[in-house]
Design an enzyme around this catalytic site. Sequence first.
Site, short mmCIF file in Angstrom:
data_model
loop_
_atom_site.label_atom_id
_atom_site.label_comp_id
_atom_site.label_asym_id
_atom_site.label_seq_id
_atom_site.Cartn_x
_atom_site.Cartn_y
_atom_site.Cartn_z
CE LYS A 102 -0.30 1.63 7.96
NZ LYS A 102 -0.78 0.93 6.54
CD GLU A 149 0.05 -9.82 17.34
OE1 GLU A 149 0.57 -10.49 16.48
OE2 GLU A 149 -1.01 -9.67 17.52
CB SER A 182 -2.41 7.97 4.74
OG SER A 182 -3.32 7.51 5.44
CE1 TYR A 186 1.27 6.49 0.71
CE2 TYR A 186 1.30 7.04 3.04
CZ TYR A 186 0.67 6.12 2.05
OH TYR A 186 0.07 5.16 2.48
NE ARG A 222 -9.00 2.14 7.21
CZ ARG A 222 -9.32 2.06 8.65
NH1 ARG A 222 -10.20 3.01 9.11
NH2 ARG A 222 -8.57 1.36 9.57
CE LYS A 274 -9.87 -2.00 8.22
NZ LYS A 274 -9.16 -2.18 6.97
CE LYS A 297 -2.80 -2.02 9.25
NZ LYS A 297 -3.43 -2.56 7.96
#
Length: 340
Positions: free
Chosen positions: A264, A249, A290, A329, A220, A233, A210
């Site tokens: 992602k 990872e 998104s 989505y 968000r 982040k 990610k």
Amino acid sequence: MDKPTPSVTERIDTATGGLRMRRLRQADWSRRLVRETKLSTADLIWPIFVREGRGAPQAVASMPGVFRLSIEDCVAAAKRARDLQIPVIALFPYTDPSLRDANGSEALNPDNLVCRATRAIKAAVPEVGIMCDVALDPYTSHGHDGVMAGDTILNDASVEILCRQALVQAEAGCDVIGPSDMMDGRVACIRQALDAAGHRNTLIMAYSAKYASAFYGPFRDAVGSGGMLKGDKRTYQMDYGNTDEALREAAQDLAEGADMIMVKPGLPYLDILSRLAAEFGVPTFAYQTSGEYSMIMAAVQNGWLDGDKAIVETLSAYKRAGADGILSYFAPTVAAMLRG
């Protein structure tokens, strides 16, 4: 005597050995017959935003066509997923600001919004899988995925809370735990906590790669954390310049007990998706974020793209790169198209 000049047809046949690649492309049936990458409804996971209360769905302004749904409407969406043969829905809560605090305490409430929605959906549509997000950003007053000391995200203290969050979700009936927080060691601790509590069959889909990305903004907005986020982040989500790190990872998450891994964002990271799918040979997923959704929808609304064609082409790119499934989505729209 001069030889006659070969015709174009003769020259092409000589150069190609008589092979005409276009023969397989000339009809719809032949294109479908030999297509290497095939998108199906079984490849789809539908992310859904859930909110408190009743009444009409609340539009997410930055995600045209996406809504925050009441629990009652989430049940209806799950029934639609069943009818469209979408195997899994993923729940993300819009948490009332009054319930947010520095430690994300509402995430541990066994009667919180996600847990109530999970129980309602499982009671009505048990055949549809439910995936729940494990991260604190929908619950914290600072918008981060973990707890903080000053400006520092505390890894181990966050993992302790995330384990407890995963347990309340599993006890509510969640089928797939999706740790999206990117804290070190969280998969191992969650797997141990689930097993110790008797949830050995609960799956873990780790957000293994990610990235700290500009493509999360509309999400968000949808969960209400965007305006609360202090700083960024980048101290825990991955640097978008790195690829080898993604393999490390994923290898660590699998060693810790992840059943599935995820990349992602999706489309800007197809190279990462391809590397992970080829390297590990385990169920590998991608999240069409998104921001990706909103870019396509903005172009469609302006008449710059054919929406149906662009959506299917984009999701097919995920499959071509090695994805076993895609969180999108667009899932209900695509499923309806694929079913005719």
